[in-house]
Write a protein that holds these residues in place. Structure first.
Motif, short mmCIF file in Angstrom:
data_model
loop_
_atom_site.label_atom_id
_atom_site.label_comp_id
_atom_site.label_asym_id
_atom_site.label_seq_id
_atom_site.Cartn_x
_atom_site.Cartn_y
_atom_site.Cartn_z
N PHE A 62 5.91 -4.07 0.75
CA PHE A 62 6.85 -3.00 1.04
C PHE A 62 8.05 -3.52 1.83
O PHE A 62 7.98 -4.58 2.48
CB PHE A 62 6.16 -1.89 1.86
CG PHE A 62 5.10 -1.14 1.12
CD1 PHE A 62 5.42 0.01 0.42
CD2 PHE A 62 3.79 -1.58 1.13
CE1 PHE A 62 4.45 0.71 -0.25
CE2 PHE A 62 2.81 -0.89 0.46
CZ PHE A 62 3.14 0.27 -0.25
N THR A 64 10.39 -2.34 5.04
CA THR A 64 10.14 -1.50 6.21
C THR A 64 11.44 -1.25 6.97
O THR A 64 12.41 -2.03 6.85
CB THR A 64 9.13 -2.17 7.16
OG1 THR A 64 9.64 -3.44 7.58
CG2 THR A 64 7.80 -2.36 6.47
N VAL A 70 6.96 2.06 6.55
CA VAL A 70 7.17 1.73 5.14
C VAL A 70 8.35 2.51 4.59
O VAL A 70 8.44 3.74 4.76
CB VAL A 70 5.89 2.02 4.34
CG1 VAL A 70 6.15 1.90 2.85
CG2 VAL A 70 4.77 1.09 4.77
#
Length: 314
Positions: A62, A64, A70
């Motif tokens: 992911f 961030t 996230v």
């Protein structure tokens, strides 16, 4: 067979069953007590090891925000951008250089000091105490001590260089010397632990072996390389594995002495992870880098254990 014998024969399986039941119950209680004792360690491992590992795996897929939340799923893009980054390869190269400078030098120094002081001569305890002292110091304390020694104007090292007619060295600000300087400090910092382990290995060799070698006319060099070295090879193997893992995870001395500089010459892998995650706030990329570091250490450990067949276990 009369009725009494028939009754005894019928009772034997019941006795065996009861004995097996009691044995199983005792083993279950023993196992329960064992798990009870290791439960605190399992809880600590789960909190400080397994959860961060799983969290790193999750975040590596992911992007961030600066708070670590996230933002978007990117799959393997973090790994792809990592391998295309020049900074990643520079940090890996610096870490390999640092490992090559510290691990062999540290092991040779500790082995030499242990070989010189493992005898029962008078005054050896004083030398053993002095050579073991670095094990009592933390990374931060050792770094502060060497920062004063490396000081370009008031440092002790440059003072002695000027006394013998040499020019002062910019130990921590010259890219050609910065990694060497941090490596010198690291070798000294790790020497206490390595010395203690190797000294214990040497003291574990039976005196009869040395007596037999002297009777056979073996000189000190032949005794050292053909007798002592094979007998302490398990200790050296253990220290080599631990030292390589420690070198790849080094961070504190770089953070205190050089901040990864100058010009990235001391930016080892762990410092790159720290900078990516906690300075640039790219927790996804930082997590991907930590997983790559985990894989590299696992690979190096596996390769080292491939050479275990050359270790002489006595």
């Amino acid at each position: 067979m009369n009725s009494t014998e028939a009754g005894l024969a019928a009772a034997r399986p019941d006795v065996r069953t009861r004995r097996a039941g009691r044995l199983f119950s005792a083993m279950a209680k023993e196992n329960a007590v064992g798990y009870l004792f290791i439960a605190p360690s399992l809880v600590l491992f789960a909190i400080f090891l397994f959860y961060p590992l799983l969290k790193s795996i999750y975040l590596s897929f992911f992007l961030t925000d600066p708070r670590g939340r996230v933002a978007a799923f990117v799959g393997l893009d973090n790994f792809g951008s990592l391998f295309r980054s020049d900074a990643f390869w520079n940090s890996l190269l610096v870490t390999l250089k640092f490992t090559a400078l510290t691990v062999p030098t540290g092991l040779l120094l500790a082995l030499l000091l242990a070989a010189l002081t493992f005898g029962k001569l008078r005054g050896m305890r004083t030398f053993r105490f002095v050579f073991s002292l670095p094990v009592a110091l933390s990374v931060s304390t050792s770094s502060v001590i060497w920062m004063m020694l490396f000081h370009p104007t008031t440092g002790t090292l440059n003072y002695f260089l000027t006394k013998i007619g040499l020019s002062p060295v910019q130990w921590l600000t010259d890219p050609a010397w910065a990694l060497v300087s941090v490596s010198i400090m690291t070798v000294w910092m790790n020497s206490g632990f390595q010395y203690i382990v190797l000294l214990s290995g040497l003291q574990g060799i039976a005196d009869d072996i040395f007596d037999s070698a002297r009777i056979d006319g073996s000189g000190p060099f032949r005794t050292f390389f053909q007798i002592i070295m094979p007998l302490v090879s398990p200790t050296l193997f253990f220290l080599s594995v631990v030292s390589v893992m420690s070198a790849f995870q080094s961070f504190g001395q770089m953070n205190i002495l050089t901040k990864g500089g100058p010009a990235g010459s001391t930016e080892v892998f762990v410092y790159s992870i720290y900078k990516e995650a906690f300075i640039n706030y790219q927790f996804g990329t930082g997590s991907a880098m930590s997983l790559v570091l985990f894989a590299i250490i696992m690979l190096l450990t596996f390769l080292q254990f491939r050479f275990e067949r050359k270790v002489h276990y006595h």
